[in-house]
Design a protein around this motif. Structure first.
Motif, PDB file in Angstrom:
ATOM      1  N   HIS A  43     -16.125  -7.986  16.585  1.00 47.85           N
ATOM      2  CA  HIS A  43     -15.708  -8.552  17.864  1.00 47.85           C
ATOM      3  C   HIS A  43     -14.273  -9.064  17.697  1.00 47.85           C
ATOM      4  CE1 HIS A  43     -20.234  -9.098  18.640  1.00 47.85           C
ATOM      5  NE2 HIS A  43     -19.796  -8.070  19.329  1.00 47.85           N
ATOM      6  N   GLU A  56     -13.144 -12.971  17.356  1.00 45.83           N
ATOM      7  CA  GLU A  56     -13.864 -13.851  16.424  1.00 45.83           C
ATOM      8  C   GLU A  56     -13.038 -13.913  15.143  1.00 45.83           C
ATOM      9  OE1 GLU A  56     -18.159 -12.850  18.510  1.00 45.83           O
ATOM     10  OE2 GLU A  56     -17.910 -12.367  16.385  1.00 45.83           O
ATOM     11  N   ARG A 111     -13.371  -9.449  22.913  1.00 45.61           N
ATOM     12  CA  ARG A 111     -14.586  -9.157  22.131  1.00 45.61           C
ATOM     13  C   ARG A 111     -14.718  -7.643  21.933  1.00 45.61           C
ATOM     14  NH1 ARG A 111     -19.628 -11.605  21.095  1.00 45.61           N
ATOM     15  NH2 ARG A 111     -21.474 -10.313  21.433  1.00 45.61           N
ATOM     16  N   HIS A 139     -19.179 -12.748  11.898  1.00 44.26           N
ATOM     17  CA  HIS A 139     -19.018 -13.125  13.313  1.00 44.26           C
ATOM     18  C   HIS A 139     -18.773 -14.619  13.471  1.00 44.26           C
ATOM     19  CE1 HIS A 139     -20.416  -9.291  15.154  1.00 44.26           C
ATOM     20  NE2 HIS A 139     -20.903  -9.146  13.934  1.00 44.26           N
ATOM     21  N   ASN A 140     -18.266 -14.967  14.664  1.00 43.06           N
ATOM     22  CA  ASN A 140     -18.208 -16.362  15.086  1.00 43.06           C
ATOM     23  C   ASN A 140     -19.014 -16.525  16.354  1.00 43.06           C
ATOM     24  OD1 ASN A 140     -14.835 -16.396  14.100  1.00 43.06           O
ATOM     25  ND2 ASN A 140     -16.344 -17.858  13.320  1.00 43.06           N
TER      26      ASN A 140
END
Ligand SMILES: [Zn+2]
Length: 295
Positions: A12, A15, A58, A110-111
């Motif tokens: 994404h 992130e 994203r 990821h975040n």
């Protein structure tokens, strides 16, 4: 042996923690200390969706982290095929092919905007992943372990499933596009601990660690909507930022715009996470539920 490992950021494009970690390790390489800690591992470093990074989004057309189903990867591309669907096929050629992969482990970083701290997401509860979960929890007690085994491993559309094994690092809360030092350091620590586990696994130096707490994914809970599909409530302040804390029967979860509380009505407590996650706004998902188990 867990030899070939793909460490991936930027699945994404907004992130930043994984993106920054990959960039930093790409430019400086592992330090001597890390290189000797991970001496049995062949770790590749990849930014998955550079176009999404450039656009600070994203994804450009479709969520890349939902494109890795066997059906999707098999489908021939045409003009209407989304960018990310094509990208998934390219990545799958390099790191898969899914179901018969040349990569022993894919670690996808990821975040989340939710206050989930450092969360390791595993998709199976077999011996390997249980040992991994216990090792991570032992070496990083602040970590959370989330198990998403509601369907078989290969049925997930996640990028990490192109590996023989695949896990995700999910760290928050961090706004999209922002890099926070605390979140970055948690991300780096969790990546290193997972690689430490692989090294110990390969060199037969794993100890037996005690059972650990694991949150097993339940279902998504949606915001209450009116007939026009507009939201009538927001996350209650008592729930906001309380990811993985028990939500007990009768406790408030939403506050309506006319000031009423909506309570958790189930008979059992649940462990909400991805609370108010920005990326799920379009889907009207308020949070996901989980049960707490020991593995
Ligand atoms: Zn993500």
């Amino acid at each position: 042996m867990i030899n070939k490992i793909a460490l991936v950021g930027g699945t994404h494009g907004n992130e930043t923690s994984g993106i920054q970690l990959i960039h930093n390790w790409q430019s400086s390489g592992f330090s001597d200390e890390l290189a000797s800690r991970f001496s049995s591992l062949d770790v590749s470093l990849t930014i998955a969706n550079p176009d999404a990074l450039s656009a600070h989004v994203r994804f450009v057309e479709e969520d890349l982290n939902r494109q890795f189903t066997l059906e999707g990867l098999d489908k021939p591309s045409n003009e209407s095929t989304a960018k990310e669907a094509k990208l998934a096929k390219q990545l799958n050629q390099k790191f898969g092919p899914k179901g018969d992969s040349g990569t022993d482990l894919v670690i996808d970083i990821h975040n989340t905007t939710s206050n989930m701290g450092a969360t390791l997401i595993i998709l199976e509860a077999d011996d390997f992943h249980v040992q991994l979960a216990r090792f991570v929890k032992h070496n990083m007690p602040e970590a959370n372990i989330l198990l998403e085994d509601e369907k078989p491993y290969l049925e997930h559309g996640y990028l990490c499933t192109m590996g023989k094994r695949g896990v995700m690092i999910e760290v928050g809360g961090q706004p999209q596009g922002v890099l926070r030092e605390d979140v970055y350091l948690l991300t780096q620590t969790m990546a290193e601990v997972i690689l430490d586990f692989c090294q110990a696994y390969n060199t037969d130096s794993l100890e037996q660690y005690p059972e650990c707490e694991v949150f097993r994914l339940g279902e998504n809970i949606k915001f209450p909507l009116n007939e026009q599909g507009k939201r009538t409530a927001m996350i209650h302040h008592a729930l906001q930022d309380n990811d993985f804390a028990p939500l007990i029967p009768g406790a408030p979860m939403f506050r309506t715009f006319d000031g009423k509380d909506i309570e958790w009505q189930e008979a059992q407590e649940t462990y909400p996470h991805f609370i108010n996650e920005a990326a799920y706004h379009k889907l009207d998902v308020a949070f996901a539920t989980a049960t707490r188990i020991m593995l």
